[in-house]
Design an enzyme around this catalytic site. Structure first.
Site, short mmCIF file in Angstrom:
data_model
loop_
_atom_site.label_atom_id
_atom_site.label_comp_id
_atom_site.label_asym_id
_atom_site.label_seq_id
_atom_site.Cartn_x
_atom_site.Cartn_y
_atom_site.Cartn_z
N SER A 165 8.21 -5.78 62.12
CA SER A 165 8.72 -6.16 60.81
C SER A 165 9.45 -7.50 60.91
O SER A 165 8.85 -8.50 61.32
CB SER A 165 9.60 -5.04 60.26
OG SER A 165 9.81 -5.17 58.88
N ASP A 259 1.22 -0.37 53.64
CA ASP A 259 2.41 -1.16 53.89
C ASP A 259 2.37 -2.40 53.00
O ASP A 259 1.35 -3.09 52.97
CB ASP A 259 2.44 -1.57 55.38
CG ASP A 259 3.68 -2.34 55.78
OD1 ASP A 259 4.50 -2.70 54.92
OD2 ASP A 259 3.80 -2.62 57.00
N HIS A 289 4.71 1.46 56.70
CA HIS A 289 5.70 0.69 57.45
C HIS A 289 6.63 1.66 58.19
O HIS A 289 6.90 2.76 57.70
CB HIS A 289 6.50 -0.16 56.46
CG HIS A 289 7.21 -1.32 57.07
ND1 HIS A 289 6.58 -2.50 57.36
CD2 HIS A 289 8.50 -1.49 57.45
CE1 HIS A 289 7.44 -3.36 57.86
NE2 HIS A 289 8.62 -2.76 57.95
#
Length: 318
Positions: A165, A259, A289
């Site tokens: 991320s 995601d 995610h």
């Protein structure tokens, strides 16, 4: 992290079950909390769905000086006391939450499976430390490692960067910076990285609510991190805006199908390929995610651990 209505497709049954449990818990959404409360809430839930921690021969906490003299905490993991290659890892959390502790099990697992050392970086977080502090801390840590690996009994000639991320954003930026500074890297390991200046892709619209990372979370994190809209177009925040990525390290890119960030991850993989960079791309179907840290429940997480470790072994021990 969310109590929105839980979507049904195209999630795997196990992923859907996780979202149902999260919805039932009715915890306050992160974006309604102060950054300090959000960090505490994230830390409290970070290990709930993780696999057991891998036992390792070396786990050491230490710190190095950042460019402004601040102490930057690091954690070293190694499966032995041999002179090993090193993955420098940057945790996720929107530049606002997350820590070495929240990603301890993931780093242990990558170390265990890949047979390399891992150094996890506790870069400074927003809003106390706005952009580009996290990017500067990440680069300072990597630059330190390239010169001081021997001090830790590690092989500074075989280095990789990685992260998930926001940490994937930092890793991608470090790979570009390393290219510019003629620092060789064996691999960049990018797990659902943030890459785009704006959150306006089809996947951001499709997965805006109910898929763990919501549009409200993203707005909250970036509102904490960025100083002004101009920061969005700095490649250290949005690697897709980099003038060129020719000659950067080979990449392993692991994305979650459900995601908001999946489209920009695909776009960055395409940008790398078009520049002649070797890219190994994996898209994990039916998961969201943060899935990489749900290995106790989500089989795709354990698959991703194995695939990422294979990429590291191939890069380091070829």
């Amino acid at each position: 992290m969310t109590h929105s209505a839980v979507p049904k497709d195209p999630l795997t049954p196990a992923m859907r079950d996780v979202l149902v449990r999260m919805a039932r818990a009715e915890r306050p959404p992160l974006h309604t909390l102060s950054p300090q409360q959000a960090r505490a809430a994230y830390e409290a839930g970070a290990g709930v769905l993780e696999i057991p921690p891998a036992p390792l021969a070396r786990v050491e906490d230490f710190s190095i000086p950042a460019r402004d003299g601040s102490a930057l905490p690091l954690r070293l993991y190694a499966p032995s006391h041999a002179r090993l290659p090193v993955l420098m890892y940057f945790h996720g959390g929107g530049f606002t939450i997350g820590s070495v502790a929240s990603h301890d099990i993931l780093c242990r697992q990558l170390c265990h499976l890949a047979g390399c050392a891992v150094i996890s970086v506790d870069y400074r977080l927003a809003p106390e430390h706005k952009f580009p502090t996290a990017a500067n801390d990440a680069w300072d840590a990597l630059a330190w490692l390239s010169f001081h690996a021997d001090d830790k009994g590690l092989d500074g000639t075989r280095l990789a960067v990685g992260g998930d991320s926001a940490g994937g954003t930092l890793a991608a930026a470090c790979a570009i910076h390393a290219r510019d500074m003629a620092m060789p890297l064996e691999l960049q390991l990018l797990i659902y990285p943030g890459c785009a200046p704006q959150q306006d892709s089809a996947s951001h619209r499709r997965f805006a609510e109910g898929f763990v990372l919501e549009a409200s979370h993203i707005d909250y994190f970036f509102g904490q991190y960025l100083r002004s809209p101009a920061d969005r177009h700095d490649w250290r925040f949005a690697p897709l805006t980099a003038p060129d990525v020719d000659g950067v390290a080979p990449a392993w890119v692991g994305l979650a199908e459900c995601d908001p960030l999946v489209d920009e991850g695909l776009a960055y993989a395409d940008k790398l390929r078009m520049a002649g960079v070797t890219v190994d791309l994996e898209i994990y179907r039916g998961v969201t995610h943060e899935f990489i840290k749900m290995g106790r429940i989500i089989v795709e997480a354990r698959q991703a651990h194995a695939h990422a470790a294979h990429a590291l072994r191939h890069a380091f021990f070829k």
